[in-house]
Design a protein around this motif. Sequence first.
Motif, PDB file in Angstrom:
ATOM      1  N   THR A 187       0.857  -1.182   0.000  1.00 32.97           N
ATOM      2  CA  THR A 187       0.000   0.000   0.000  1.00 32.97           C
ATOM      3  C   THR A 187       0.894   1.233   0.000  1.00 32.97           C
ATOM      4  OG1 THR A 187      -1.718   1.230   1.179  1.00 32.97           O
ATOM      5  CG2 THR A 187      -0.186  -0.029   2.524  1.00 32.97           C
ATOM      6  N   VAL A 188       0.550   2.198  -0.839  1.00 34.23           N
ATOM      7  CA  VAL A 188       1.357   3.409  -1.003  1.00 34.23           C
ATOM      8  C   VAL A 188       0.470   4.616  -0.742  1.00 34.23           C
ATOM      9  CG1 VAL A 188       2.794   4.779  -2.564  1.00 34.23           C
ATOM     10  CG2 VAL A 188       2.805   2.270  -2.715  1.00 34.23           C
ATOM     11  N   GLY A 189       0.896   5.493   0.134  1.00 34.94           N
ATOM     12  CA  GLY A 189       0.129   6.697   0.416  1.00 34.94           C
ATOM     13  C   GLY A 189       0.714   7.422   1.608  1.00 34.94           C
ATOM     14  N   ARG A 190       0.552   8.727   1.637  1.00 29.31           N
ATOM     15  CA  ARG A 190       1.084   9.523   2.752  1.00 29.31           C
ATOM     16  C   ARG A 190       0.537   9.002   4.071  1.00 29.31           C
ATOM     17  NH1 ARG A 190       1.087  15.920   2.255  1.00 29.31           N
ATOM     18  NH2 ARG A 190       2.706  15.330   0.767  1.00 29.31           N
ATOM     19  N   LEU A 191       1.393   8.959   5.088  1.00 32.04           N
ATOM     20  CA  LEU A 191       1.021   8.412   6.384  1.00 32.04           C
ATOM     21  C   LEU A 191       0.304   9.484   7.205  1.00 32.04           C
ATOM     22  CD1 LEU A 191       4.321   6.468   7.169  1.00 32.04           C
ATOM     23  CD2 LEU A 191       2.257   5.664   5.991  1.00 32.04           C
ATOM     24  N   GLU A 192      -1.001   9.527   7.056  1.00 34.72           N
ATOM     25  CA  GLU A 192      -1.806  10.494   7.779  1.00 34.72           C
ATOM     26  C   GLU A 192      -3.186   9.904   8.000  1.00 34.72           C
ATOM     27  OE1 GLU A 192      -3.282  13.338   4.176  1.00 34.72           O
ATOM     28  OE2 GLU A 192      -1.281  13.711   4.953  1.00 34.72           O
ATOM     29  N   SER A 193      -3.918  10.458   8.946  1.00 42.13           N
ATOM     30  CA  SER A 193      -5.165   9.846   9.397  1.00 42.13           C
ATOM     31  C   SER A 193      -6.197   9.708   8.286  1.00 42.13           C
ATOM     32  CB  SER A 193      -5.742  10.647  10.563  1.00 42.13           C
ATOM     33  OG  SER A 193      -5.980  11.999  10.187  1.00 42.13           O
ATOM     34  N   ARG A 194      -6.250  10.665   7.370  1.00 44.54           N
ATOM     35  CA  ARG A 194      -7.291  10.616   6.343  1.00 44.54           C
ATOM     36  C   ARG A 194      -7.079   9.490   5.339  1.00 44.54           C
ATOM     37  NH1 ARG A 194      -6.098  13.834   1.536  1.00 44.54           N
ATOM     38  NH2 ARG A 194      -4.009  14.724   1.637  1.00 44.54           N
ATOM     39  N   LYS A 195      -5.886   8.893   5.298  1.00 42.03           N
ATOM     40  CA  LYS A 195      -5.646   7.749   4.422  1.00 42.03           C
ATOM     41  C   LYS A 195      -6.176   6.448   5.022  1.00 42.03           C
ATOM     42  CE  LYS A 195      -3.449  10.162   1.303  1.00 42.03           C
ATOM     43  NZ  LYS A 195      -4.031  10.419  -0.028  1.00 42.03           N
ATOM     44  N   ASN A 196      -6.554   6.497   6.309  1.00 39.95           N
ATOM     45  CA  ASN A 196      -7.254   5.381   6.966  1.00 39.95           C
ATOM     46  C   ASN A 196      -6.421   4.095   7.018  1.00 39.95           C
ATOM     47  OD1 ASN A 196      -9.375   4.400   8.422  1.00 39.95           O
ATOM     48  ND2 ASN A 196     -10.731   4.067   6.676  1.00 39.95           N
ATOM     49  N   HIS A 197      -5.142   4.246   7.330  1.00 43.15           N
ATOM     50  CA  HIS A 197      -4.306   3.058   7.484  1.00 43.15           C
ATOM     51  C   HIS A 197      -4.795   2.162   8.621  1.00 43.15           C
ATOM     52  CE1 HIS A 197      -1.496   5.524   5.077  1.00 43.15           C
ATOM     53  NE2 HIS A 197      -0.981   4.376   4.711  1.00 43.15           N
ATOM     54  N   ALA A 198      -5.403   2.746   9.650  1.00 42.02           N
ATOM     55  CA  ALA A 198      -5.846   1.953  10.798  1.00 42.02           C
ATOM     56  C   ALA A 198      -6.862   0.897  10.364  1.00 42.02           C
ATOM     57  CB  ALA A 198      -6.450   2.868  11.866  1.00 42.02           C
ATOM     58  N   THR A 199      -7.828   1.289   9.540  1.00 36.50           N
ATOM     59  CA  THR A 199      -8.812   0.324   9.055  1.00 36.50           C
ATOM     60  C   THR A 199      -8.153  -0.721   8.169  1.00 36.50           C
ATOM     61  OG1 THR A 199     -10.582   1.967   9.146  1.00 36.50           O
ATOM     62  CG2 THR A 199     -10.933   0.068   7.708  1.00 36.50           C
ATOM     63  N   PHE A 200      -7.206  -0.289   7.359  1.00 38.01           N
ATOM     64  CA  PHE A 200      -6.485  -1.229   6.494  1.00 38.01           C
ATOM     65  C   PHE A 200      -5.745  -2.273   7.331  1.00 38.01           C
ATOM     66  CE2 PHE A 200      -2.795  -2.612   4.052  1.00 38.01           C
ATOM     67  CZ  PHE A 200      -3.375  -2.948   2.839  1.00 38.01           C
ATOM     68  N   LEU A 201      -5.096  -1.841   8.404  1.00 36.40           N
ATOM     69  CA  LEU A 201      -4.354  -2.772   9.251  1.00 36.40           C
ATOM     70  C   LEU A 201      -5.289  -3.735   9.967  1.00 36.40           C
ATOM     71  CD1 LEU A 201      -1.663  -0.347  10.722  1.00 36.40           C
ATOM     72  CD2 LEU A 201      -1.278  -2.210   9.098  1.00 36.40           C
ATOM     73  N   ARG A 202      -6.449  -3.253  10.381  1.00 39.26           N
ATOM     74  CA  ARG A 202      -7.403  -4.158  11.029  1.00 39.26           C
ATOM     75  C   ARG A 202      -7.893  -5.213  10.040  1.00 39.26           C
ATOM     76  NH1 ARG A 202      -9.019   0.682  13.816  1.00 39.26           N
ATOM     77  NH2 ARG A 202     -10.544   1.144  12.169  1.00 39.26           N
ATOM     78  N   ALA A 203      -8.120  -4.814   8.800  1.00 43.29           N
ATOM     79  CA  ALA A 203      -8.537  -5.779   7.780  1.00 43.29           C
ATOM     80  C   ALA A 203      -7.425  -6.788   7.498  1.00 43.29           C
ATOM     81  CB  ALA A 203      -8.939  -5.042   6.501  1.00 43.29           C
ATOM     82  N   TYR A 204      -6.190  -6.294   7.444  1.00 42.98           N
ATOM     83  CA  TYR A 204      -5.056  -7.187   7.193  1.00 42.98           C
ATOM     84  C   TYR A 204      -4.911  -8.205   8.315  1.00 42.98           C
ATOM     85  CZ  TYR A 204      -0.213  -8.731   6.668  1.00 42.98           C
ATOM     86  OH  TYR A 204       0.936  -9.497   6.550  1.00 42.98           O
ATOM     87  N   ALA A 205      -5.138  -7.767   9.555  1.00 47.50           N
ATOM     88  CA  ALA A 205      -4.996  -8.674  10.701  1.00 47.50           C
ATOM     89  C   ALA A 205      -5.982  -9.829  10.620  1.00 47.50           C
ATOM     90  CB  ALA A 205      -5.193  -7.896  11.997  1.00 47.50           C
ATOM     91  N   GLN A 206      -7.118  -9.626   9.972  1.00 48.80           N
ATOM     92  CA  GLN A 206      -8.109 -10.678   9.867  1.00 48.80           C
ATOM     93  C   GLN A 206      -7.712 -11.769   8.885  1.00 48.80           C
ATOM     94  OE1 GLN A 206     -12.097  -9.152   9.257  1.00 48.80           O
ATOM     95  NE2 GLN A 206     -11.760  -7.428  10.654  1.00 48.80           N
ATOM     96  N   LEU A 207      -6.663 -11.533   8.095  1.00 44.79           N
ATOM     97  CA  LEU A 207      -6.210 -12.554   7.148  1.00 44.79           C
ATOM     98  C   LEU A 207      -5.503 -13.709   7.840  1.00 44.79           C
ATOM     99  CD1 LEU A 207      -4.853 -10.295   4.242  1.00 44.79           C
ATOM    100  CD2 LEU A 207      -7.080 -11.433   4.419  1.00 44.79           C
ATOM    101  N   GLY A 208      -5.046 -13.465   9.062  1.00 42.39           N
ATOM    102  CA  GLY A 208      -4.432 -14.549   9.829  1.00 42.39           C
ATOM    103  C   GLY A 208      -2.951 -14.715   9.572  1.00 42.39           C
TER     104      GLY A 208
END
Length: 224
Positions: A187-208
């Motif tokens: 994933t490529v994008g500026r590291l800031e809250s509006r890019k919503n990395h937190a939701t992306f990481l939670r989704a990634y964690a569900q992959l196991g």
Amino acid sequence: AAFLVAFVVTVGLFAAAIALPSEFAFVFFLQDPQGLARAHPEFHAAHVQLVQAPGWHGLLRTMFELPYLRHRHSIDLLHTQYRIPLFPMGPVACTIHDTLFETHPQHFGAYFTAQAKLTFRHAARHSELLFTVSEFSRRELSRCYEVPAHRILLTPNGVAAQRFHPGSAGQAQLAPLGLSSRGYLLTVGRLESRKNHATFLRAYAQLGMDAPPLVIVGQAQQRG
């Protein structure tokens, strides 16, 4: 005719433009002309001129440096991003990627938000050519700044296929990172809250545990 490009982030667009048959000349003002020429040989074309810019920053560059350079080099059409000079001394083309500071000011610094509300509006309303990169941004520009949508030209972002492509050609760069071709998520994008990395990481964690490695690439947010 000559075109002045003020920001090297448009290098992909203009690398393609200068390769087209044309009677136009292109003048690029850069802080590192030699670096651009080394990285992109197409800028060695006979109708392209790379000039060392004085290196002013921010609004000083837009409001004062660009009109001076335009006059000195007889620029017919000035192209900028986001802002245009208050007195541009001729036709201007401007690219505005988005207006998120208008709808989500909490993600930006107070100074940036205040001056952008003024300078982006001025650019949108006074540019002879106005470009943006998505249909959503075109609608938002039209809504926020009361510019007819048909005046806003859509120029989607592209991909440099000669640099970014599937395959094993870049394995030497991946190996030191413990990665292999086609074996990771990126994933490529500026590291800031509006890019919503937190939701992306939670989704990634569900992959196991069997999920491929995750690589996050981005510049830290610059506030202000």
